[in-house]
Design a protein around this motif. Sequence first.
Motif, PDB file in Angstrom:
ATOM      1  N   TYR A 101       0.840  -1.021   0.016  1.00 62.42           N
ATOM      2  CA  TYR A 101      -0.002  -0.082   0.099  1.00 62.42           C
ATOM      3  C   TYR A 101       0.780   1.196   0.106  1.00 62.42           C
ATOM      4  O   TYR A 101       1.756   1.380   0.724  1.00 62.42           O
ATOM      5  N   GLY A 102       0.416   2.403  -0.839  1.00 63.32           N
ATOM      6  CA  GLY A 102       0.974   3.622  -0.837  1.00 63.32           C
ATOM      7  C   GLY A 102       1.482   4.101  -2.012  1.00 63.32           C
ATOM      8  O   GLY A 102       0.781   3.687  -2.992  1.00 63.32           O
ATOM      9  N   PHE A 103       2.063   5.284  -2.053  1.00 64.50           N
ATOM     10  CA  PHE A 103       2.185   6.147  -3.259  1.00 64.50           C
ATOM     11  C   PHE A 103       3.645   5.471  -3.839  1.00 64.50           C
ATOM     12  O   PHE A 103       4.516   5.664  -3.502  1.00 64.50           O
ATOM     13  N   PRO A 159       3.450  -8.271  -1.213  1.00 65.93           N
ATOM     14  CA  PRO A 159       4.192  -7.932  -0.229  1.00 65.93           C
ATOM     15  C   PRO A 159       5.521  -8.086  -0.090  1.00 65.93           C
ATOM     16  O   PRO A 159       6.035  -9.288  -0.630  1.00 65.93           O
ATOM     17  N   GLY A 160       6.515  -7.025   0.053  1.00 66.60           N
ATOM     18  CA  GLY A 160       7.663  -6.908   0.111  1.00 66.60           C
ATOM     19  C   GLY A 160       8.536  -6.981  -1.126  1.00 66.60           C
ATOM     20  O   GLY A 160       9.714  -6.585  -1.100  1.00 66.60           O
ATOM     21  N   ARG A 161       7.763  -6.632  -2.184  1.00 68.24           N
ATOM     22  CA  ARG A 161       8.287  -6.581  -3.635  1.00 68.24           C
ATOM     23  C   ARG A 161       8.612  -4.982  -3.774  1.00 68.24           C
ATOM     24  O   ARG A 161       9.833  -4.863  -4.463  1.00 68.24           O
ATOM     25  N   ALA A 162       8.158  -4.089  -3.334  1.00 67.42           N
ATOM     26  CA  ALA A 162       8.219  -2.386  -3.810  1.00 67.42           C
ATOM     27  C   ALA A 162       8.022  -1.744  -2.473  1.00 67.42           C
ATOM     28  O   ALA A 162       6.872  -1.935  -1.821  1.00 67.42           O
ATOM     29  N   TRP A 163       8.836  -0.564  -2.497  1.00 69.11           N
ATOM     30  CA  TRP A 163       8.562   0.495  -1.636  1.00 69.11           C
ATOM     31  C   TRP A 163       7.663   1.583  -2.094  1.00 69.11           C
ATOM     32  O   TRP A 163       7.569   1.862  -3.053  1.00 69.11           O
ATOM     33  N   LEU A 164       6.588   1.444  -1.159  1.00 71.11           N
ATOM     34  CA  LEU A 164       5.572   2.732  -1.486  1.00 71.11           C
ATOM     35  C   LEU A 164       5.325   3.621  -0.521  1.00 71.11           C
ATOM     36  O   LEU A 164       5.252   3.019   0.713  1.00 71.11           O
ATOM     37  N   TYR A 165       5.152   4.979  -0.629  1.00 69.63           N
ATOM     38  CA  TYR A 165       5.551   6.103   0.443  1.00 69.63           C
ATOM     39  C   TYR A 165       3.962   5.910   1.153  1.00 69.63           C
ATOM     40  O   TYR A 165       2.798   6.010   0.465  1.00 69.63           O
TER      41      TYR A 165
END
Length: 382
Positions: free
Chosen positions: A123-125, A170-176
Amino acid sequence: MTNLRETLGRHVRDGSVPGAVTLVARGDEVEVQAVGSADIEGSAPMARDSIFRVASITKPVTAAAAMMLVDDGRIALDDPVGPWLPELASPVVVRDPAGPVDDVVPAERAITVADLLTFRAGYGFPSDFSLPAVELLVSELKQGPPQPQRIAAPDDWMAALSRIPLLHQPGRAWLYNACSDILGVLIARASGRSLLEFFAERLFEPLGMTDTGFAVPAADRDRFTSFYRPDAAGGLQPVDAPDGQWSSIPAFPSGAGGLVSTVDDLHSFARMLLDEGTADGRRLLSPSSVRQMTTDHLTPSQREASALFLEGQGWGYGGSVDVVAVDPWNVPGRYGWVGGTGTAAHLTPSTGAVTILLTQCEMTNPSPPTVMRDFWRYAAGA
């Protein structure tokens, strides 16, 4: 070298900020400067104890609170969040981030506490705010600039979140951003206390952070700055006044961006991290938890994909971690973050330095404004 007061004064004189309060600490040597006014009318001079909406500087505080629960044995980093957040026990993920939100697949594994702390829960930007699943975060959850009185209470907020698919596995990408708000709900449920109560009991009271919270009492509003947004003509438009959205405790205390604070309160928090979790001889966090907070957890590809927000740096728990010295202020190991209300707070464990800048002008994009970069250059001695 230009002194700090002149560095800040240039930005007050050109109208880019009404005022600012800064703190630069190098070990026991502490320099504080307050320049300009608390509002564009000049009704009150800025002062050391002026109170600001610190926005995303809330995130390191939320991360520290979560690590206290880890130290207590109440939660563990590898724990799935489902027992405390049943709304996220069986998440689904959009098949294509740019595709429709009803074209989903099951998550390959559960979301963990560590996923929330590292912003890799799904979840996130991302860099593209127009993706359908991201648009739902803005419209349904009011993710974005802080607006505390317009967000639903935690249970209703989590119910809405459960209807929004993950953007990535989950765990794949950084989202802000969103993970800190979710983490705030987890802290409250796991501790059995409201987020404000937990923060106050475990952090604010032990650290003497008397001016930090989710609202400003009426007796202190003469110290509370007004908040502005730059307009296309180069002026500043009012967004929130001292008797506005932070004048009462919100239904949803935002772990991502809801706090108000002062330079001295934030310095107390930073000193606790520099002292490996202790304050006045009292241990608040374990040294291991502090190290985990201030260590980069991202892969090189995740840092690259997150360049819009991180500018090539890494991410610990609740804050960025410098991994490359691109600019004079990028010191490997420097930990901290910036707030969309024009705030920044960092500490450098290797040198014991703390730098804090508080202004009251909204950042119009993720790139730090000139006043912030000039402040960091001064603090770095460049």
